[in-house]
Design an enzyme around this catalytic site. Sequence first.
Site, PDB file in Angstrom:
ATOM      1  N   TYR A   7      -4.778  -0.469   7.665  1.00  0.00           N
ATOM      2  CA  TYR A   7      -3.717  -0.255   6.673  1.00  0.00           C
ATOM      3  C   TYR A   7      -2.981   1.054   6.967  1.00  0.00           C
ATOM      4  O   TYR A   7      -1.758   1.070   7.107  1.00  0.00           O
ATOM      5  CB  TYR A   7      -4.356  -0.221   5.284  1.00  0.00           C
ATOM      6  CG  TYR A   7      -3.368  -0.095   4.147  1.00  0.00           C
ATOM      7  CD1 TYR A   7      -2.580  -1.170   3.744  1.00  0.00           C
ATOM      8  CD2 TYR A   7      -3.239   1.108   3.449  1.00  0.00           C
ATOM      9  CE1 TYR A   7      -1.687  -1.046   2.676  1.00  0.00           C
ATOM     10  CE2 TYR A   7      -2.353   1.228   2.383  1.00  0.00           C
ATOM     11  CZ  TYR A   7      -1.580   0.154   2.002  1.00  0.00           C
ATOM     12  OH  TYR A   7      -0.701   0.272   0.945  1.00  0.00           O
ATOM     13  N   ARG A  25      -8.619  -2.826  -7.079  1.00  0.00           N
ATOM     14  CA  ARG A  25      -8.105  -1.479  -7.279  1.00  0.00           C
ATOM     15  C   ARG A  25      -8.648  -0.913  -8.583  1.00  0.00           C
ATOM     16  O   ARG A  25      -9.017  -1.632  -9.501  1.00  0.00           O
ATOM     17  CB  ARG A  25      -6.575  -1.475  -7.236  1.00  0.00           C
ATOM     18  CG  ARG A  25      -6.101  -1.526  -5.789  1.00  0.00           C
ATOM     19  CD  ARG A  25      -4.612  -1.449  -5.670  1.00  0.00           C
ATOM     20  NE  ARG A  25      -3.996  -2.756  -5.797  1.00  0.00           N
ATOM     21  CZ  ARG A  25      -2.705  -2.978  -5.562  1.00  0.00           C
ATOM     22  NH1 ARG A  25      -1.922  -1.988  -5.203  1.00  0.00           N
ATOM     23  NH2 ARG A  25      -2.205  -4.196  -5.687  1.00  0.00           N
ATOM     24  N   PHE A  70     -11.387  -1.287 -13.685  1.00  0.00           N
ATOM     25  CA  PHE A  70     -11.980  -0.648 -14.867  1.00  0.00           C
ATOM     26  C   PHE A  70     -11.545  -1.367 -16.147  1.00  0.00           C
ATOM     27  O   PHE A  70     -12.354  -1.589 -17.051  1.00  0.00           O
ATOM     28  CB  PHE A  70     -11.596   0.833 -14.940  1.00  0.00           C
ATOM     29  CG  PHE A  70     -12.333   1.719 -13.942  1.00  0.00           C
ATOM     30  CD1 PHE A  70     -13.257   1.193 -13.044  1.00  0.00           C
ATOM     31  CD2 PHE A  70     -12.099   3.096 -13.913  1.00  0.00           C
ATOM     32  CE1 PHE A  70     -13.930   2.010 -12.134  1.00  0.00           C
ATOM     33  CE2 PHE A  70     -12.765   3.926 -13.016  1.00  0.00           C
ATOM     34  CZ  PHE A  70     -13.675   3.378 -12.125  1.00  0.00           C
ATOM     35  N   THR A 122     -10.213  12.373  -6.839  1.00  0.00           N
ATOM     36  CA  THR A 122      -9.057  12.301  -7.749  1.00  0.00           C
ATOM     37  C   THR A 122      -7.986  11.349  -7.217  1.00  0.00           C
ATOM     38  O   THR A 122      -7.870  11.111  -6.007  1.00  0.00           O
ATOM     39  CB  THR A 122      -8.402  13.682  -7.934  1.00  0.00           C
ATOM     40  OG1 THR A 122      -7.799  14.079  -6.698  1.00  0.00           O
ATOM     41  CG2 THR A 122      -9.405  14.720  -8.391  1.00  0.00           C
ATOM     42  N   PRO A 172     -10.466   8.829   0.365  1.00  0.00           N
ATOM     43  CA  PRO A 172      -9.898  10.179   0.216  1.00  0.00           C
ATOM     44  C   PRO A 172     -10.444  10.892  -1.017  1.00  0.00           C
ATOM     45  O   PRO A 172     -10.610  10.291  -2.071  1.00  0.00           O
ATOM     46  CB  PRO A 172      -8.390   9.917   0.078  1.00  0.00           C
ATOM     47  CG  PRO A 172      -8.170   8.605   0.760  1.00  0.00           C
ATOM     48  CD  PRO A 172      -9.410   7.809   0.467  1.00  0.00           C
TER      49      PRO A 172
HETATM   50  P1  NAD Z   1       0.305  -6.934  -3.445  1.00  0.00           P
HETATM   51  O1  NAD Z   1      -0.852  -7.279  -2.594  1.00  0.00           O
HETATM   52  O2  NAD Z   1       0.315  -7.400  -4.857  1.00  0.00           O
HETATM   53  O3  NAD Z   1       1.679  -7.385  -2.768  1.00  0.00           O
HETATM   54  C1  NAD Z   1       1.854  -7.545  -1.393  1.00  0.00           C
HETATM   55  C2  NAD Z   1       2.573  -8.866  -1.182  1.00  0.00           C
HETATM   56  O4  NAD Z   1       2.810  -9.047   0.230  1.00  0.00           O
HETATM   57  C3  NAD Z   1       1.737 -10.063  -1.631  1.00  0.00           C
HETATM   58  O5  NAD Z   1       2.519 -10.907  -2.440  1.00  0.00           O
HETATM   59  C4  NAD Z   1       1.328 -10.737  -0.324  1.00  0.00           C
HETATM   60  O6  NAD Z   1       1.118 -12.117  -0.464  1.00  0.00           O
HETATM   61  C5  NAD Z   1       2.503 -10.395   0.573  1.00  0.00           C
HETATM   62  N1  NAD Z   1       2.185 -10.456   1.999  1.00  0.00           N
HETATM   63  C6  NAD Z   1       1.093  -9.946   2.631  1.00  0.00           C
HETATM   64  N2  NAD Z   1       1.169 -10.214   3.948  1.00  0.00           N
HETATM   65  C7  NAD Z   1       2.319 -10.891   4.154  1.00  0.00           C
HETATM   66  C8  NAD Z   1       2.946 -11.441   5.305  1.00  0.00           C
HETATM   67  N3  NAD Z   1       2.392 -11.323   6.528  1.00  0.00           N
HETATM   68  N4  NAD Z   1       4.130 -12.078   5.151  1.00  0.00           N
HETATM   69  C9  NAD Z   1       4.702 -12.200   3.921  1.00  0.00           C
HETATM   70  N5  NAD Z   1       4.151 -11.694   2.794  1.00  0.00           N
HETATM   71  C10 NAD Z   1       2.971 -11.047   2.924  1.00  0.00           C
HETATM   72  O7  NAD Z   1       0.435  -5.319  -3.426  1.00  0.00           O
HETATM   73  P2  NAD Z   1       1.485  -4.348  -4.132  1.00  0.00           P
HETATM   74  O8  NAD Z   1       0.710  -3.352  -4.874  1.00  0.00           O
HETATM   75  O9  NAD Z   1       2.534  -5.107  -4.815  1.00  0.00           O
HETATM   76  O10 NAD Z   1       2.090  -3.605  -2.862  1.00  0.00           O
HETATM   77  C11 NAD Z   1       3.384  -3.866  -2.379  1.00  0.00           C
HETATM   78  C12 NAD Z   1       3.699  -2.898  -1.242  1.00  0.00           C
HETATM   79  O11 NAD Z   1       3.622  -1.558  -1.727  1.00  0.00           O
HETATM   80  C13 NAD Z   1       2.726  -2.994  -0.076  1.00  0.00           C
HETATM   81  O12 NAD Z   1       3.446  -2.839   1.120  1.00  0.00           O
HETATM   82  C14 NAD Z   1       1.815  -1.824  -0.288  1.00  0.00           C
HETATM   83  O13 NAD Z   1       1.277  -1.355   0.913  1.00  0.00           O
HETATM   84  C15 NAD Z   1       2.736  -0.809  -0.924  1.00  0.00           C
HETATM   85  N6  NAD Z   1       1.991   0.175  -1.722  1.00  0.00           N
HETATM   86  C16 NAD Z   1       1.503  -0.147  -2.959  1.00  0.00           C
HETATM   87  C17 NAD Z   1       0.791   0.812  -3.681  1.00  0.00           C
HETATM   88  C18 NAD Z   1       0.261   0.552  -5.068  1.00  0.00           C
HETATM   89  O14 NAD Z   1      -0.350   1.435  -5.636  1.00  0.00           O
HETATM   90  N7  NAD Z   1       0.474  -0.601  -5.680  1.00  0.00           N
HETATM   91  C19 NAD Z   1       0.553   2.067  -3.123  1.00  0.00           C
HETATM   92  C20 NAD Z   1       1.046   2.337  -1.851  1.00  0.00           C
HETATM   93  C21 NAD Z   1       1.771   1.392  -1.169  1.00  0.00           C
HETATM   94  N1  UDP Z   2     -12.880   3.071  -7.224  1.00  0.00           N
HETATM   95  C1  UDP Z   2     -13.986   3.108  -8.077  1.00  0.00           C
HETATM   96  N2  UDP Z   2     -14.377   1.955  -8.658  1.00  0.00           N
HETATM   97  C2  UDP Z   2     -13.733   0.764  -8.475  1.00  0.00           C
HETATM   98  C3  UDP Z   2     -12.611   0.734  -7.617  1.00  0.00           C
HETATM   99  C4  UDP Z   2     -12.222   1.918  -7.003  1.00  0.00           C
HETATM  100  O1  UDP Z   2     -14.590   4.175  -8.297  1.00  0.00           O
HETATM  101  O2  UDP Z   2     -14.164  -0.237  -9.070  1.00  0.00           O
HETATM  102  C5  UDP Z   2     -12.435   4.340  -6.606  1.00  0.00           C
HETATM  103  C6  UDP Z   2     -12.211   4.285  -5.100  1.00  0.00           C
HETATM  104  O3  UDP Z   2     -13.406   4.553  -4.417  1.00  0.00           O
HETATM  105  C7  UDP Z   2     -11.176   5.369  -4.913  1.00  0.00           C
HETATM  106  C8  UDP Z   2     -10.348   5.306  -6.188  1.00  0.00           C
HETATM  107  O4  UDP Z   2     -11.160   4.651  -7.145  1.00  0.00           O
HETATM  108  O5  UDP Z   2     -11.791   6.628  -4.826  1.00  0.00           O
HETATM  109  C9  UDP Z   2      -9.027   4.553  -6.038  1.00  0.00           C
HETATM  110  O6  UDP Z   2      -9.303   3.305  -5.438  1.00  0.00           O
HETATM  111  P1  UDP Z   2      -8.189   2.201  -5.183  1.00  0.00           P
HETATM  112  O7  UDP Z   2      -8.805   1.137  -4.348  1.00  0.00           O
HETATM  113  O8  UDP Z   2      -7.573   1.821  -6.470  1.00  0.00           O
HETATM  114  O9  UDP Z   2      -7.054   2.980  -4.380  1.00  0.00           O
HETATM  115  P2  UDP Z   2      -7.040   3.928  -3.074  1.00  0.00           P
HETATM  116  O10 UDP Z   2      -8.446   4.342  -2.701  1.00  0.00           O
HETATM  117  O11 UDP Z   2      -6.401   3.111  -2.025  1.00  0.00           O
HETATM  118  O12 UDP Z   2      -6.257   5.079  -3.530  1.00  0.00           O
END
Ligand code: NAD
Ligand code: UDP
Length: 308
Positions: free
Chosen positions: A140, A181, A186, A205, A269
């Site tokens: 990722y 996530r 939670f 955090t 992280p």
């Molecule tokens: P999500 O998993 O709900 O959405 C991702 C979407 O992409 C899904 O609908 C999935 O089916 C589609 N997808 C995956 N692989 C594909 C492919 N090869 N071709 C076409 N579609 C494909 O996640 P999200 O939270 O909505 O994230 C959306 C974007 O934002 C992602 O690129 C993610 O990396 C980025 N992002 C999200 C967060 C967050 O906190 N939600 C944080 C950082 C980055």
């Molecule tokens: N986490 C946790 N319990 C859960 C899911 C996640 O303690 O049931 C922790 C995870 O280890 C991380 C933080 O929560 O430290 C955020 O995790 P998430 O997968 O939401 O996002 P990311 O690590 O990609 O920021």
Amino acid sequence: MITGGAGFLGSHLSERLLNEGNDVLCVDNFYSGTKDNVSHLVGNPHFELMRHDVTFPLYVEVDEIYNLACPASPIHYQRDPVQTTKTSVHGAINMLGLAKRTKARIFQASTSEVYGDPEVHPQEESYWGRVNPIGIRSCYDEGKRCAETLFFDYYRQHKVEIKVVRIFNTYGPRMHPNDGRVVSNFIVQALRGEDITIYGDGSQTRSFCYVDDLIEGFVRLMASPAGVTGPINIGNPNEFTIKELAEAVLAKVGGKSRLVFNPLPSDDPKQRRPDVTLAKNTLDWQPRVQLDEGLDKTIHYFRNFLKA
Ligand code: NAD
Ligand code: UDP
Ligand code: UDP
């Protein structure tokens, strides 16, 4: 066009762009997103839903591309890590090729994960990050880093108009209840009266941004003058330990859940908080919804979702 438009963020963005009078082409292979996320939009004559995998070429005529396709939660992106890297890298190449041909503006959903396990706190855009290239999160993190590289090379080499946002942990309605996530985990655990699973001692955090604030930032960045390329952090700088989050959710939901401590996944992280000065100065953007209000809205959504 929104790739990943049937995902959590993509569905909110689809809604927002339709409300502003745009035609939206939603492209998704439903790897981690679902048709249910956009079922309320299907039938709107300005909305098209297309099943397509962005690792394959796509020939359509569009004027703006939001490239969101990529599974975002660790359990989804680690299920098929090779596909995750392909989605970020081949997907970026194809979408950039499409942008080059159609002269469309193209937006990349990058991530705070490009900073890895940061030794600079809070993270500002000039920080290059500390990412393990061979760990379980690397498919990722490195995929997203390479996508940023491609965006900036298409910008310099082919004059493609790019907009790169680095998203920090975002939550809200339509997160997948089982996507692993932390906020959705939670809330769902608390609503079901199950144990709340803290990984590690809960002292790590995160800074949580409510989805509406994030989408506002997306739209502002896309509308910004050519030459505003980013990368630009969008997130909420209020930082909480994971244990504090668990306690906040439990206090709101009530019930009999206990906090349990499970092993910390590798490369998790230790801290993460955005410096959003650039977004404030360039886009006049700042988050408005704080955790207390955002959790209420998200709990309300999951309560109804679990009843249905
Ligand atoms: P999500 O998993 O709900 O959405 C991702 C979407 O992409 C899904 O609908 C999935 O089916 C589609 N997808 C995956 N692989 C594909 C492919 N090869 N071709 C076409 N579609 C494909 O996640 P999200 O939270 O909505 O994230 C959306 C974007 O934002 C992602 O690129 C993610 O990396 C980025 N992002 C999200 C967060 C967050 O906190 N939600 C944080 C950082 C980055
Ligand atoms: N986490 C946790 N319990 C859960 C899911 C996640 O303690 O049931 C922790 C995870 O280890 C991380 C933080 O929560 O430290 C955020 O995790 P998430 O997968 O939401 O996002 P990311 O690590 O990609 O920021
Ligand atoms: N591409 C696409 N749709 C388009 C134009 C290009 O999917 O409308 C793909 C094409 O398959 C190519 C990639 O985007 O593999 C990169 O295109 P570019 O024109 O930059 O590179 P080239 O075709 O010269 O390799």
